[in-house]
Scaffold this active site. Structure first.
Site, PDB file in Angstrom:
ATOM      1  N   SER A  15     -30.189 121.624 104.409  1.00 41.29           N
ATOM      2  CA  SER A  15     -31.168 121.765 104.769  1.00 41.29           C
ATOM      3  C   SER A  15     -32.034 123.080 104.520  1.00 41.29           C
ATOM      4  CB  SER A  15     -30.981 122.187 106.300  1.00 41.29           C
ATOM      5  OG  SER A  15     -30.282 123.334 106.446  1.00 41.29           O
ATOM      6  N   ASP A 191     -30.614 132.567 112.563  1.00 41.75           N
ATOM      7  CA  ASP A 191     -29.081 131.995 112.454  1.00 41.75           C
ATOM      8  C   ASP A 191     -28.389 132.718 110.938  1.00 41.75           C
ATOM      9  OD1 ASP A 191     -30.285 130.647 110.538  1.00 41.75           O
ATOM     10  OD2 ASP A 191     -29.650 128.738 111.452  1.00 41.75           O
ATOM     11  N   HIS A 194     -31.174 129.885 107.949  1.00 42.81           N
ATOM     12  CA  HIS A 194     -32.341 129.197 107.580  1.00 42.81           C
ATOM     13  C   HIS A 194     -33.501 130.052 107.330  1.00 42.81           C
ATOM     14  CE1 HIS A 194     -30.013 125.852 109.566  1.00 42.81           C
ATOM     15  NE2 HIS A 194     -30.230 125.177 108.619  1.00 42.81           N
TER      16      HIS A 194
END
Length: 217
Positions: A15, A191, A194
């Site tokens: 991601s 978090d 990210h």
């Protein structure tokens, strides 16, 4: 600068590489590079070296581990025939051990990680002009934090494979550690995984440094 005229630079990863790229549009279409370090690298290459016409491709996929990369390697790397390949993987391999501790089938332990990544890189290195390995990272200052400690171990594997296979190496964690001397981790990533635009720019700059990007251009 290490990139040459008309070369194709392909990024693959999870991601962090994906960064909300639009997978429904054609390559080169709006949003195809996402909103993260890949897009920043491309923008800096296009503004710093427009005469080279470097083609940037993003093949990051949210949630991927090295197992997922192996499953799609032929289609998303080999069949794309890149001149340069950049790989950053390992965050989910580690993270699932901590955020889903009871779901063992999601865990990719370090022996499997090293074996799979080494296999992919050794098979692919002769087919590309250049290959760049980037460490996974965790935005946590405390090196004794359990997840940070594990992530650093996976990063050491990446460096070992880069040294073995004549790849360029980006110590992403080290680059982010520098800015963590000033910012609290949550200011860069809610978090700790990210990153926001600032974190992604740190990664982009670290990437371009190993390519000998001329920041005076």
């Amino acid at each position: 600068m290490k990139l040459d005229q008309g070369q194709k630079l392909l990024f693959i990863g999870d991601s962090i590489t994906d960064a909300e790229r639009n997978k429904e549009v054609r390559e080169g279409g709006n949003g195809a590079l996402g909103k993260g370090y890949v897009a920043f690298v491309d923008a800096l290459l296009q503004t710093g070296y427009p005469e080279l016409g470097i083609r940037t491709v993003n093949k990051g996929v949210n949630g991927n581990t090295v197992r997922n990369l192996e499953a799609r390697w032929q289609e998303d790397v080999i069949d794309q025939n890149p001149d340069w390949l950049s790989v950053m993987i390992g965050i989910n391999d580690v993270w699932r051990q901590y955020d889903a501790p009871l779901i063992k089938e999601y865990h990719v332990y370090i022996d499997e990680y090293e074996e799979t990544l080494r296999k992919l890189i050794k098979e692919t290195r002769p087919q590309v002009k250049g290959l760049i390995l980037m460490t996974p990272f965790y935005l946590e200052r405390n090196e004794q934090d359990a997840m940070r400690r594990t992530m650093d171990q996976y990063g050491e594997v990446v460096k070992k494979i880069a040294d073995e296979t004549d790849c360029l190496f980006v110590d992403t964690q080290a680059a982010l550690n520098q800015i963590l001397n000033t910012y609290y981790p949550a200011a860069l990533a809610w978090d700790r995984v990210h990153p926001n635009a600032t974190g992604h720019m740190v990664i982009a700059k670290a990437f371009l440094r190993v390519l000998d990007f001329d920041w005076g251009k």
